[in-house]
Design a protein around this motif. Structure first.
Motif, PDB file in Angstrom:
ATOM      1  N   SER A  84       0.802  -1.223  -0.081  1.00  7.34           N
ATOM      2  CA  SER A  84       0.165  -0.108   0.069  1.00  7.34           C
ATOM      3  C   SER A  84       1.035   1.502  -0.033  1.00  7.34           C
ATOM      4  O   SER A  84       0.409   2.425  -0.134  1.00  7.34           O
ATOM      5  N   ILE A  85       2.383   1.110   0.168  1.00  6.12           N
ATOM      6  CA  ILE A  85       3.132   2.122   0.150  1.00  6.12           C
ATOM      7  C   ILE A  85       3.753   2.448  -1.255  1.00  6.12           C
ATOM      8  O   ILE A  85       4.206   1.402  -1.848  1.00  6.12           O
ATOM      9  N   SER A  86       3.687   3.811  -1.611  1.00  4.48           N
ATOM     10  CA  SER A  86       4.499   3.962  -2.848  1.00  4.48           C
ATOM     11  C   SER A  86       5.908   3.980  -2.635  1.00  4.48           C
ATOM     12  O   SER A  86       6.599   3.925  -1.650  1.00  4.48           O
ATOM     13  N   SER A  87       6.492   3.906  -3.966  1.00  2.00           N
ATOM     14  CA  SER A  87       8.033   3.922  -3.867  1.00  2.00           C
ATOM     15  C   SER A  87       8.582   5.012  -3.019  1.00  2.00           C
ATOM     16  O   SER A  87       9.442   4.843  -2.404  1.00  2.00           O
ATOM     17  N   HIS A  88       8.120   6.267  -3.352  1.00  2.00           N
ATOM     18  CA  HIS A  88       8.374   7.772  -2.978  1.00  2.00           C
ATOM     19  C   HIS A  88       7.042   8.131  -2.261  1.00  2.00           C
ATOM     20  O   HIS A  88       6.155   8.946  -2.781  1.00  2.00           O
ATOM     21  N   HIS A  89       6.780   7.849  -1.021  1.00  2.00           N
ATOM     22  CA  HIS A  89       5.316   7.860  -0.481  1.00  2.00           C
ATOM     23  C   HIS A  89       5.212   9.225   0.101  1.00  2.00           C
ATOM     24  O   HIS A  89       4.364  10.123  -0.176  1.00  2.00           O
ATOM     25  N   ALA A  90       6.004   9.755   1.261  1.00  2.00           N
ATOM     26  CA  ALA A  90       5.958  11.195   1.930  1.00  2.00           C
ATOM     27  C   ALA A  90       7.451  11.404   2.415  1.00  2.00           C
ATOM     28  O   ALA A  90       8.292  10.489   2.606  1.00  2.00           O
ATOM     29  N   GLU A  91       7.460  12.692   2.938  1.00  3.91           N
ATOM     30  CA  GLU A  91       8.806  13.001   3.504  1.00  3.91           C
ATOM     31  C   GLU A  91       8.424  13.519   4.961  1.00  3.91           C
ATOM     32  O   GLU A  91       7.140  14.466   5.084  1.00  3.91           O
ATOM     33  N   PHE A  92       9.230  13.594   5.778  1.00  2.33           N
ATOM     34  CA  PHE A  92       9.147  14.319   7.146  1.00  2.33           C
ATOM     35  C   PHE A  92      10.431  15.324   7.261  1.00  2.33           C
ATOM     36  O   PHE A  92      11.522  15.043   6.869  1.00  2.33           O
ATOM     37  N   VAL A  93       9.922  16.547   7.060  1.00  4.23           N
ATOM     38  CA  VAL A  93      10.909  17.958   6.910  1.00  4.23           C
ATOM     39  C   VAL A  93      10.902  18.415   8.334  1.00  4.23           C
ATOM     40  O   VAL A  93       9.942  18.862   8.685  1.00  4.23           O
ATOM     41  N   LEU A  94      12.081  18.806   8.711  1.00  4.31           N
ATOM     42  CA  LEU A  94      12.521  19.302  10.066  1.00  4.31           C
ATOM     43  C   LEU A  94      11.987  20.780   9.878  1.00  4.31           C
ATOM     44  O   LEU A  94      12.054  21.708   9.007  1.00  4.31           O
ATOM     45  N   ASP A  95      11.036  21.280  10.849  1.00  2.00           N
ATOM     46  CA  ASP A  95      10.400  22.638  10.932  1.00  2.00           C
ATOM     47  C   ASP A  95      10.722  23.051  12.337  1.00  2.00           C
ATOM     48  O   ASP A  95      10.013  22.696  13.152  1.00  2.00           O
ATOM     49  N   GLY A  96      11.865  23.749  12.831  1.00  2.00           N
ATOM     50  CA  GLY A  96      12.159  23.914  14.083  1.00  2.00           C
ATOM     51  C   GLY A  96      12.861  23.025  14.659  1.00  2.00           C
ATOM     52  O   GLY A  96      13.702  22.203  14.227  1.00  2.00           O
ATOM     53  N   ASN A  97      11.888  22.495  15.896  1.00  2.00           N
ATOM     54  CA  ASN A  97      12.434  21.211  16.531  1.00  2.00           C
ATOM     55  C   ASN A  97      11.586  19.916  16.207  1.00  2.00           C
ATOM     56  O   ASN A  97      11.956  18.871  16.507  1.00  2.00           O
ATOM     57  N   ASP A  98      10.755  20.358  15.270  1.00  2.00           N
ATOM     58  CA  ASP A  98       9.743  19.150  14.967  1.00  2.00           C
ATOM     59  C   ASP A  98       9.505  19.078  13.594  1.00  2.00           C
ATOM     60  O   ASP A  98      10.108  19.929  12.725  1.00  2.00           O
ATOM     61  N   TYR A  99       8.821  18.042  13.105  1.00  2.00           N
ATOM     62  CA  TYR A  99       8.872  17.785  11.810  1.00  2.00           C
ATOM     63  C   TYR A  99       7.322  18.003  11.266  1.00  2.00           C
ATOM     64  O   TYR A  99       6.263  17.927  11.947  1.00  2.00           O
ATOM     65  N   LEU A 100       7.266  18.290   9.817  1.00  2.00           N
ATOM     66  CA  LEU A 100       5.957  18.328   9.024  1.00  2.00           C
ATOM     67  C   LEU A 100       5.755  17.288   8.303  1.00  2.00           C
ATOM     68  O   LEU A 100       7.185  16.640   7.713  1.00  2.00           O
ATOM     69  N   VAL A 101       5.012  16.724   7.949  1.00  2.80           N
ATOM     70  CA  VAL A 101       4.889  15.616   7.021  1.00  2.80           C
ATOM     71  C   VAL A 101       4.052  15.958   5.579  1.00  2.80           C
ATOM     72  O   VAL A 101       3.355  16.944   5.520  1.00  2.80           O
ATOM     73  N   LYS A 102       4.924  15.677   4.585  1.00  2.17           N
ATOM     74  CA  LYS A 102       4.316  16.173   3.138  1.00  2.17           C
ATOM     75  C   LYS A 102       4.248  14.694   2.193  1.00  2.17           C
ATOM     76  O   LYS A 102       5.168  13.945   2.216  1.00  2.17           O
ATOM     77  N   ASP A 103       2.893  14.738   1.696  1.00  2.00           N
ATOM     78  CA  ASP A 103       2.668  13.641   0.839  1.00  2.00           C
ATOM     79  C   ASP A 103       3.409  13.903  -0.440  1.00  2.00           C
ATOM     80  O   ASP A 103       3.414  14.970  -1.000  1.00  2.00           O
ATOM     81  N   LEU A 104       3.890  12.938  -0.936  1.00  2.00           N
ATOM     82  CA  LEU A 104       4.781  13.191  -2.305  1.00  2.00           C
ATOM     83  C   LEU A 104       3.829  12.670  -3.563  1.00  2.00           C
ATOM     84  O   LEU A 104       4.153  11.757  -4.312  1.00  2.00           O
ATOM     85  N   ASP A 105       2.605  12.910  -3.522  1.00  2.00           N
ATOM     86  CA  ASP A 105       1.712  12.481  -4.404  1.00  2.00           C
ATOM     87  C   ASP A 105       1.300  11.059  -4.708  1.00  2.00           C
ATOM     88  O   ASP A 105       1.691  10.343  -5.719  1.00  2.00           O
ATOM     89  N   SER A 106       1.328  10.471  -3.425  1.00  2.00           N
ATOM     90  CA  SER A 106       1.272   8.996  -3.407  1.00  2.00           C
ATOM     91  C   SER A 106       0.076   8.401  -4.122  1.00  2.00           C
ATOM     92  O   SER A 106      -0.911   9.156  -3.793  1.00  2.00           O
ATOM     93  N   THR A 107      -0.096   7.241  -4.292  1.00  2.54           N
ATOM     94  CA  THR A 107      -1.413   6.616  -4.617  1.00  2.54           C
ATOM     95  C   THR A 107      -2.356   6.646  -3.762  1.00  2.54           C
ATOM     96  O   THR A 107      -3.246   6.966  -3.725  1.00  2.54           O
ATOM     97  N   ASN A 108      -1.889   6.007  -2.413  1.00  6.36           N
ATOM     98  CA  ASN A 108      -2.871   5.752  -1.240  1.00  6.36           C
ATOM     99  C   ASN A 108      -3.046   6.988  -0.372  1.00  6.36           C
ATOM    100  O   ASN A 108      -3.678   6.824   0.679  1.00  6.36           O
ATOM    101  N   GLY A 109      -2.294   7.806  -0.590  1.00  2.80           N
ATOM    102  CA  GLY A 109      -2.282   9.135   0.301  1.00  2.80           C
ATOM    103  C   GLY A 109      -1.720   8.941   1.626  1.00  2.80           C
ATOM    104  O   GLY A 109      -1.215   7.857   2.244  1.00  2.80           O
ATOM    105  N   THR A 110      -1.412  10.056   2.176  1.00  7.65           N
ATOM    106  CA  THR A 110      -1.002  10.358   3.470  1.00  7.65           C
ATOM    107  C   THR A 110      -1.979  10.919   4.553  1.00  7.65           C
ATOM    108  O   THR A 110      -2.731  12.017   4.216  1.00  7.65           O
ATOM    109  N   ARG A 111      -2.295  10.238   5.786  1.00  7.16           N
ATOM    110  CA  ARG A 111      -3.223  10.861   6.463  1.00  7.16           C
ATOM    111  C   ARG A 111      -2.475  11.128   7.915  1.00  7.16           C
ATOM    112  O   ARG A 111      -1.709  10.444   8.428  1.00  7.16           O
TER     113      ARG A 111
END
Length: 165
Positions: A39-66
């Motif tokens: 159910s996971i795409s080859s390049h599904h999502a990325e976690f990007v450092l934003d200050g001390n924490d992360y944000l999650v970005k979907d990489l146009d995956s087939t099944n999406g990120t929730r």
């Protein structure tokens, strides 16, 4: 250090530490976080450092990120967020992120049965063309209406048979 803990049965308990500016998750070995699941795409999502924490970005995956059940393109994570990539659920943990906001208390139910207006505003008027029949009020009763309908149909068929046949 922020991290992701897998909750799904297939890989429960697996821990992924998030370090660096970007941590990509996907099915192939080019990613920093590799989860072998159909159910996971080859390049599904990325976690990007934003200050001390992360944000999650979907990489146009087939099944999406929730995140917490809502499909997202990009969102900042909070401690305890449930991140779902494909069909794999992960809990986000961080010593820096604030806790997830708790749900509000359930709204109390107000009983309007005892009020003088039976839950209606004081100047409420019924706009229906058919008046409401209340027990003891004037009006035509249901059996009487049915009787007239039966009588009318019988008369129609009698006239049709006698005069038009």
């Amino acid at each position: 250090m922020p991290r992701l803990i897998v909750q799904s049965e297939e890989q429960a308990g697996q821990i992924f530490d998030l370090n660096g500016e970007v941590s990509r998750v996907g099915r192939i070995n080019e990613n920093e976080i590799v989860i072998q699941h159909k159910s996971i795409s080859s390049h599904h999502a990325e976690f990007v450092l934003d200050g001390n924490d992360y944000l999650v970005k979907d990489l146009d995956s087939t099944n999406g990120t929730r995140v917490n059940g809502e499909r997202v393109k990009s969102v900042k994570l909070r401690k305890g967020d449930l991140v779902r990539v494909g069909n794999i659920e992960l809990i986000y943990e961080s010593e820096f992120a604030p806790d997830v906001k708790p749900l509000p208390d359930k709204t109390p139910i107000i009983n309007l049965g005892g009020c003088g207006f039976k839950g209606l505003p004081p100047h409420f008027m019924n706009s229906s063309l058919i008046p409401k029949v209340v027990n003891g009020a004037e009006g035509v009763s249901f059996p009487l209406v049915i009787g007239w309908l039966v009588f009318g149909l019988a008369a129609f068929f009698y006239i049709y048979r006698v005069f038009l046949s």
